[in-house]
Design an enzyme around this catalytic site. Structure first.
Site, PDB file in Angstrom:
ATOM      1  CE  LYS A  73      39.180  80.461   8.974  1.00  0.00           C
ATOM      2  NZ  LYS A  73      39.821  80.274  10.223  1.00  0.00           N
ATOM      3  CG  HIS A  75      41.090  82.896   5.906  1.00  0.00           C
ATOM      4  ND1 HIS A  75      40.135  83.647   6.199  1.00  0.00           N
ATOM      5  CD2 HIS A  75      41.841  83.375   7.284  1.00  0.00           C
ATOM      6  CE1 HIS A  75      39.967  84.406   7.252  1.00  0.00           C
ATOM      7  NE2 HIS A  75      41.101  84.348   7.716  1.00  0.00           N
TER       8      HIS A  75
END
Length: 273
Positions: free
Chosen positions: A158, A154
């Site tokens: 995140k 990600h």
């Protein structure tokens, strides 16, 4: 249908506002953000990149639940647990896309679902929910001679790891094998960890750039490997799934639901002999 958006200034919140504004029969009635957010007082249309909504961002999420039929929530775990209490009090449907909830926060959501319809989903895309079903089926077919590893990547912003989606995929693999994930999960490896334990389900989390979300489940045996991958190139897929959940949840009886309920599919277990 009256819809409120908790966490409306975040990446997903802005995408949701834009998507909801284009859905016939949906009226966005409010958006909330944390206290101190620079978005407070802004018109929701400015966040959505559309014409003005005539509604400004507030800091009291309880107002959303009092005024909306459904509130969609991409915030943080502690806020989401509190919001579930508002849903229980008002009976408004609560669609949760927040990840990283701990066991106490999940318990709070579960209690609230006794009094309001709640959809709890770590990932709302059709592709990921299909992947979950496929992983469960493959894990059911392959024995523990096949090692299972889940790799996710990600964007750099995140904050939780492994991702909620990776954990959902791990749960799917564990269900397929008839075991509890908590007993076989290996969250990380570092240093002299020794040989891999037979039957464990491993996780690896990568972070960098602006990656929306990549997930791969690997089944590895001697001489061969099966890899099942989903890659998200736009948050729009999550927004579309979330809108499906909003439309589905309105008017449902109290209960804790998943995206499998919303999408109407599941992998049936083989019939007993």
């Amino acid at each position: 249908m009256r819809v409120g958006v908790a966490g409306c200034a975040g990446r997903m919140g802005q995408m949701l506002l834009k998507t909801l504004a284009a859905v016939p029969g949906v009226l966005v009635v409010g958006g909330s953000e944390r206290r101190g957010s620079p978005a407070l007082g802004m018109d929701l249309g400015a966040l959505a990149g559309t014409e003005p909504f005539g509604i400004t961002v507030g800091d009291d999420a309880s107002v959303l639940f009092e005024n909306a039929d459904v509130v969609i929530d991409f915030t943080n775990p502690s806020a989401t647990a509190q919001h579930a209490g508002y849903a229980a009090r008002t009976g408004a449907a609560h669609v949760i896309g927040t990840t990283g909830l701990d066991s106490e926060q999940v318990a709070a959501v579960t209690r609230a679902a006794q009094r309001a319809p709640i959809v709890l989903a770590a990932n709302m895309s059709l592709g990921v929910n299909l992947l979950e079903q496929v992983v469960e089926q493959v894990a059911r077919i392959l024995d523990t001679e096949w090692d299972v590893e889940i790799v996710e990547m990600h964007h750099r912003h995140k904050v939780d790891a492994p991702s909620g989606t990776a954990l959902i995929l791990g749960e799917a693999a564990a269900r397929g094998r008839g075991v509890a994930l908590r007993r076989v999960a290996k969250r990380s490896r570092d240093g002299q960890v020794g040989p891999r334990v037979k039957g464990e389900i491993g996780f690896a989390a990568l972070r960098g750039g602006d990656v929306v979300g990549d997930h791969t489940v690997l089944f590895a045996a001697d001489g061969e490997r099966v890899e099942i991958t989903h890659k998200a190139s736009s948050r729009e897929i999550f927004a579309r799934g979330a809108v499906k959940a909003v439309l589905w949840a309105a008017g449902k009886p109290p209960g804790l639901y998943s995206m499998k309920d919303v999408l109407g599919f599941s992998v049936a277990k083989p019939a007993a002999d």
